[in-house]
Design a protein around this motif. Structure first.
Motif, mmCIF file in Angstrom:
data_model
loop_
_atom_site.group_PDB
_atom_site.id
_atom_site.type_symbol
_atom_site.label_atom_id
_atom_site.label_comp_id
_atom_site.label_asym_id
_atom_site.label_seq_id
_atom_site.Cartn_x
_atom_site.Cartn_y
_atom_site.Cartn_z
ATOM 1 N N ILE A 45 -23.618 62.850 46.431
ATOM 2 C CA ILE A 45 -24.070 64.193 46.065
ATOM 3 C C ILE A 45 -25.517 64.386 46.504
ATOM 4 O O ILE A 45 -25.874 65.422 47.077
ATOM 5 C CB ILE A 45 -23.913 64.422 44.549
ATOM 6 C CG1 ILE A 45 -22.442 64.450 44.173
ATOM 7 C CG2 ILE A 45 -24.574 65.716 44.121
ATOM 8 C CD1 ILE A 45 -22.179 64.327 42.699
ATOM 9 N N ASP A 46 -26.364 63.347 46.267
ATOM 10 C CA ASP A 46 -27.778 63.455 46.613
ATOM 11 C C ASP A 46 -27.979 63.607 48.113
ATOM 12 O O ASP A 46 -28.901 64.293 48.560
ATOM 13 C CB ASP A 46 -28.533 62.215 46.124
ATOM 14 C CG ASP A 46 -28.621 62.182 44.609
ATOM 15 O OD1 ASP A 46 -28.365 63.232 44.004
ATOM 16 O OD2 ASP A 46 -28.930 61.122 44.057
ATOM 17 N N LEU A 47 -27.116 62.941 48.885
ATOM 18 C CA LEU A 47 -27.231 63.023 50.348
ATOM 19 C C LEU A 47 -26.514 64.243 50.915
ATOM 20 O O LEU A 47 -26.412 64.411 52.118
ATOM 21 C CB LEU A 47 -26.658 61.762 50.986
ATOM 22 C CG LEU A 47 -27.417 60.470 50.704
ATOM 23 C CD1 LEU A 47 -26.586 59.277 51.118
ATOM 24 C CD2 LEU A 47 -28.731 60.463 51.438
ATOM 25 N N ARG A 48 -25.982 65.057 50.039
ATOM 26 C CA ARG A 48 -25.268 66.283 50.405
ATOM 27 C C ARG A 48 -24.057 66.032 51.286
ATOM 28 O O ARG A 48 -23.734 66.825 52.165
ATOM 29 C CB ARG A 48 -26.214 67.283 51.076
ATOM 30 C CG ARG A 48 -27.360 67.596 50.166
ATOM 31 C CD ARG A 48 -28.159 68.725 50.636
ATOM 32 N NE ARG A 48 -29.271 68.914 49.712
ATOM 33 C CZ ARG A 48 -30.071 69.939 49.733
ATOM 34 N NH1 ARG A 48 -29.881 70.877 50.618
ATOM 35 N NH2 ARG A 48 -31.034 70.053 48.891
ATOM 36 N N ARG A 49 -23.425 64.924 51.063
ATOM 37 C CA ARG A 49 -22.185 64.671 51.790
ATOM 38 C C ARG A 49 -21.018 65.325 51.069
ATOM 39 O O ARG A 49 -19.982 65.583 51.676
ATOM 40 C CB ARG A 49 -21.947 63.177 51.928
ATOM 41 C CG ARG A 49 -23.010 62.538 52.782
ATOM 42 C CD ARG A 49 -22.677 61.134 53.074
ATOM 43 N NE ARG A 49 -21.619 61.043 54.061
ATOM 44 C CZ ARG A 49 -21.377 59.947 54.747
ATOM 45 N NH1 ARG A 49 -22.098 58.888 54.574
ATOM 46 N NH2 ARG A 49 -20.411 59.915 55.629
ATOM 47 N N LEU A 52 -27.484 57.086 35.331
ATOM 48 C CA LEU A 52 -27.908 57.469 36.684
ATOM 49 C C LEU A 52 -27.254 58.774 37.106
ATOM 50 O O LEU A 52 -27.783 59.516 37.919
ATOM 51 C CB LEU A 52 -27.467 56.406 37.691
ATOM 52 C CG LEU A 52 -28.299 55.151 37.819
ATOM 53 C CD1 LEU A 52 -27.598 54.184 38.747
ATOM 54 C CD2 LEU A 52 -29.657 55.510 38.374
ATOM 55 N N PHE A 53 -26.076 58.990 36.534
ATOM 56 C CA PHE A 53 -25.285 60.133 36.962
ATOM 57 C C PHE A 53 -25.779 61.389 36.264
ATOM 58 O O PHE A 53 -25.751 61.467 35.036
ATOM 59 C CB PHE A 53 -23.822 59.880 36.641
ATOM 60 C CG PHE A 53 -22.926 60.770 37.407
ATOM 61 C CD1 PHE A 53 -22.606 60.474 38.706
ATOM 62 C CD2 PHE A 53 -22.457 61.930 36.849
ATOM 63 C CE1 PHE A 53 -21.814 61.315 39.441
ATOM 64 C CE2 PHE A 53 -21.665 62.782 37.573
ATOM 65 C CZ PHE A 53 -21.341 62.467 38.864
ATOM 66 N N THR A 54 -26.245 62.388 37.035
ATOM 67 C CA THR A 54 -26.892 63.539 36.413
ATOM 68 C C THR A 54 -26.333 64.888 36.849
ATOM 69 O O THR A 54 -26.805 65.912 36.384
ATOM 70 C CB THR A 54 -28.401 63.534 36.740
ATOM 71 O OG1 THR A 54 -28.548 63.359 38.139
ATOM 72 C CG2 THR A 54 -29.119 62.418 36.007
ATOM 73 N N THR A 55 -25.363 64.894 37.759
ATOM 74 C CA THR A 55 -24.888 66.170 38.287
ATOM 75 C C THR A 55 -23.593 66.594 37.596
ATOM 76 O O THR A 55 -22.672 65.790 37.505
ATOM 77 C CB THR A 55 -24.597 66.046 39.792
ATOM 78 O OG1 THR A 55 -25.543 65.168 40.362
ATOM 79 C CG2 THR A 55 -24.647 67.385 40.468
ATOM 80 N N PRO A 56 -23.514 67.827 37.110
ATOM 81 C CA PRO A 56 -22.228 68.290 36.588
ATOM 82 C C PRO A 56 -21.245 68.541 37.729
ATOM 83 O O PRO A 56 -21.556 69.269 38.679
ATOM 84 C CB PRO A 56 -22.575 69.590 35.847
ATOM 85 C CG PRO A 56 -23.874 70.027 36.404
ATOM 86 C CD PRO A 56 -24.575 68.820 36.919
#
Lengths: 81, 168
Positions: free
Chosen positions: A22-26, B20-24
């Motif tokens: 998600i952080d790398l926008r994949r 670590l996991f923070t995104t819904p």
């Protein structure tokens, strides 16, 4: 032994990997994430003929070391996961 | 006593990297091995569903482009085998065949167990409440439809026989 058999059927994906993708926008977190979305990252090669039925979500990080081959690990590292 | 247990469990969440996991997210996965992973997803307001795919629909999902190029109609998903039906109708595992009301209750009780508050789900976008039909394998596409990538068209069956087959 039981865990091993289960892991053989479902490729593990850890929370950390998911957050990293998600952080790398994949993958786009604002849209529903399902199997084709995760497979389109080309990081998981599921083989239905090997009795693999998809992905399983795990919380441990060390699953990664146990069940993936060195080649797959390299693929993860180069792609930044 | 109860307080110390709660603190212990919060620590657990912290130690095992679940914080670590923070995104819904709205995630659909085939198997969940631990309660902690479910808690980590739901703590930030995410939705988790475990979903079974039979081998034929699985091979269509793994490489969707290749599947559409083959020119076959989208298969309807089979029900899980007998030994897995219990797992997929269990609200504790967030199974896709489970009763949605029971899942809501389970979400609450898991939040209490690990000591976090469930965020208000109404402020998230409607995509978060999107769920597939048990027969459906792609979002927005129904079983029986034929996708033509070259002309960018969708062919739908009109015969009643086919319609009842793909939706039963």
């Amino acid at each position: 032994m039981c865990i091993f058999r289960e892991a053989k059927q479902y490729l593990p994906i850890s929370l950390r990997t998911l957050q990293r993708l998600i952080d790398l926008r994949r993958i786009n977190p604002s849209k529903p994430i399902d199997l084709p979305v995760l497979c389109n990252t080309k990081l998981f090669s599921i083989q239905p003929d090997q009795r693999q039925f998809g992905l399983q979500l795990v919380d441990e990080v060390n699953y990664f070391d146990k069940f993936y081959s060195n080649r797959t690990k390299k693929k993860f590292i180069y792609s930044g996961c | 006593m109860i307080n110390s247990i709660l603190i212990e469990q919060k620590k657990n969440l912290f130690i095992q990297g679940a914080d670590l996991f923070t995104t819904p997210i709205n995630l659909e996965i085939q198997w969940v091995s631990s309660e902690l992973a479910i808690a980590a997803i739901e703590r930030c307001g995410g939705v988790l569903t475990t979903r079974y795919f039979d081998p034929i629909s699985l091979s269509a999902l793994i490489d969707a482009k290749k599947f559409f190029e083959r020119g076959e109609p989208i298969p309807r998903c089979d029900t899980p085998p007998l030994n897995a039906i219990e797992y997929y109708s269990d609200p504790k595992q967030r199974g896709y065949l489970a009763n949605p009301d029971l899942i809501r209750e389970e979400r609450q009780s898991l939040a209490q167990k690990y000591g976090y508050k469930l965020p208000d789900s109404s402020k998230f976008s409607p995509l978060f409440h999107l769920r597939k039909d048990p027969r459906q394998i792609f979002y927005g596409l129904e079983p029986g439809w034929l996708i033509n990538l070259k002309d960018q068209t969708i062919l739908k069956p009109t015969d009643e026989k086919f319609q009842t087959f793909y939706h039963s």
